[in-house]
Design a protein around this motif. Sequence first.
Motif, short mmCIF file in Angstrom:
data_model
loop_
_atom_site.label_atom_id
_atom_site.label_comp_id
_atom_site.label_asym_id
_atom_site.label_seq_id
_atom_site.Cartn_x
_atom_site.Cartn_y
_atom_site.Cartn_z
N SER A 80 -73.62 -4.79 10.68
CA SER A 80 -75.12 -4.58 10.93
C SER A 80 -75.02 -4.04 12.47
CB SER A 80 -75.87 -5.69 10.90
OG SER A 80 -76.10 -6.16 9.60
N LEU A 81 -74.04 -4.85 13.15
CA LEU A 81 -73.69 -4.34 14.56
C LEU A 81 -73.35 -3.06 14.69
CD1 LEU A 81 -72.81 -7.40 16.10
CD2 LEU A 81 -74.72 -6.58 16.46
N ILE A 82 -72.08 -2.44 13.87
CA ILE A 82 -71.36 -1.40 13.94
C ILE A 82 -72.62 -0.31 13.63
CG2 ILE A 82 -69.92 -0.03 12.53
CD1 ILE A 82 -68.09 -2.55 12.31
N MET A 83 -73.27 -0.57 12.44
CA MET A 83 -74.33 0.54 12.22
C MET A 83 -75.26 0.68 13.19
SD MET A 83 -72.66 1.64 9.65
CE MET A 83 -73.62 3.01 9.36
N GLY A 84 -75.41 -0.33 13.81
CA GLY A 84 -76.68 -0.27 14.67
C GLY A 84 -76.16 0.29 16.12
N TRP A 85 -74.91 0.11 16.52
CA TRP A 85 -74.27 0.96 17.50
C TRP A 85 -74.37 2.53 17.32
CZ3 TRP A 85 -74.54 -0.47 22.14
CH2 TRP A 85 -74.43 -1.82 22.58
N ILE A 86 -74.13 2.77 16.17
CA ILE A 86 -73.93 4.20 15.52
C ILE A 86 -75.32 4.88 15.38
CG2 ILE A 86 -73.19 5.75 13.74
CD1 ILE A 86 -71.00 3.88 13.16
N ASP A 87 -76.10 4.17 14.83
CA ASP A 87 -77.52 4.73 14.69
C ASP A 87 -78.79 4.34 15.37
OD1 ASP A 87 -76.33 5.89 12.24
OD2 ASP A 87 -76.78 4.22 10.95
N ASN A 88 -78.80 3.23 15.87
CA ASN A 88 -79.83 2.77 16.68
C ASN A 88 -79.77 2.51 18.00
OD1 ASN A 88 -81.44 3.02 13.99
ND2 ASN A 88 -80.63 1.17 13.61
N LEU A 91 -77.63 5.25 22.58
CA LEU A 91 -76.85 5.98 23.43
C LEU A 91 -76.04 7.28 22.98
CD1 LEU A 91 -74.57 2.57 24.28
CD2 LEU A 91 -76.39 3.58 25.52
N GLY A 92 -75.88 7.23 21.73
CA GLY A 92 -75.34 8.42 21.12
C GLY A 92 -73.81 8.90 21.72
N GLY A 93 -73.25 9.71 21.04
CA GLY A 93 -71.93 10.12 21.53
C GLY A 93 -70.94 9.13 21.68
N VAL A 94 -70.29 9.14 22.63
CA VAL A 94 -68.95 8.54 23.21
C VAL A 94 -69.38 7.04 23.24
CG1 VAL A 94 -67.08 8.03 24.59
CG2 VAL A 94 -67.68 10.28 24.02
N GLU A 95 -70.36 6.55 23.93
CA GLU A 95 -70.68 5.27 23.99
C GLU A 95 -71.03 4.32 22.75
OE1 GLU A 95 -70.56 2.97 26.65
OE2 GLU A 95 -69.26 4.85 27.12
N SER A 96 -71.75 5.18 21.80
CA SER A 96 -71.93 4.57 20.29
C SER A 96 -70.79 4.66 19.73
CB SER A 96 -72.87 5.65 19.59
OG SER A 96 -74.25 5.65 20.26
N ALA A 97 -70.01 5.61 19.75
CA ALA A 97 -68.72 5.31 18.96
C ALA A 97 -67.78 4.28 19.58
CB ALA A 97 -68.01 6.74 18.91
N ALA A 138 -68.48 8.62 13.50
CA ALA A 138 -69.19 8.53 14.83
C ALA A 138 -68.26 9.05 15.82
CB ALA A 138 -69.34 7.14 15.42
N TRP A 139 -66.85 8.85 15.83
CA TRP A 139 -65.89 9.63 16.87
C TRP A 139 -66.08 11.19 16.62
CZ3 TRP A 139 -64.93 8.14 21.31
CH2 TRP A 139 -64.57 6.78 21.56
N ALA A 140 -65.99 11.42 15.54
CA ALA A 140 -65.91 13.02 15.01
C ALA A 140 -67.17 13.63 15.47
CB ALA A 140 -65.76 13.10 13.57
N LYS A 141 -68.36 12.94 15.14
CA LYS A 141 -69.66 13.72 15.78
C LYS A 141 -69.77 13.60 17.36
CE LYS A 141 -72.29 12.67 11.59
NZ LYS A 141 -73.11 11.77 10.90
N CYS A 142 -69.02 12.80 18.04
CA CYS A 142 -69.25 12.88 19.35
C CYS A 142 -68.03 13.96 20.06
CB CYS A 142 -69.05 11.55 19.99
SG CYS A 142 -67.43 10.82 20.10
N GLY A 143 -66.96 14.31 19.14
CA GLY A 143 -66.29 15.37 19.79
C GLY A 143 -65.20 14.83 20.70
N ASP A 144 -65.16 13.49 20.75
CA ASP A 144 -64.03 12.93 21.72
C ASP A 144 -63.06 12.29 20.90
OD1 ASP A 144 -63.25 12.59 24.07
OD2 ASP A 144 -64.14 10.72 24.24
#
Length: 145
Positions: A80-88, A91-97, A138-144
């Motif tokens: 739940s926490l992992i998906m929360g960081w990614i989806d909700n 932050l988006g991008g690098v911080e979410s990943a 998540a990492w792939a989408k942020c490009g980092d």
Amino acid sequence: NDIDIDNTIGVGRSVFPHPTVVSYNTVIKAWVESGQGASVVKAEDVLRRMEERNTGVSRSSSSSSGFGCVVQSDAITYGSLIMGWIDNSGLGGVESARNAERVLRELVDRFVEEGGSSKSRRIELMPDRRLFTSVIDAWAKCGDR
């Protein structure tokens, strides 16, 4: 507003006297999905408070409920926490990943630490492919990285 987990899930009341992993997971998921600012941080705070309740209580006396007994987190808690960081997280991008990966690493570390052999590990802590794939995505989408 912070939620007092013990009061929210009814600690001390005869109707529902003690929190369980299911009640903690429900509160964590509610925070994650609430969409309020810093809701994932608050969800993670619930996990930390859950862990603090276990301080000084023998893990060998594990139980899913009961005052003075261990209420152990599981892969659902961390998922739940992992998906929360990614989806909700907002932050988006690098911080979410980065945060999602940090929580996944914590789950993997707990799984490895809580047993010398694969037979003695708590299967409830075993991360599944979905969690690994979600963090990689998540990492792939942020490009980092």
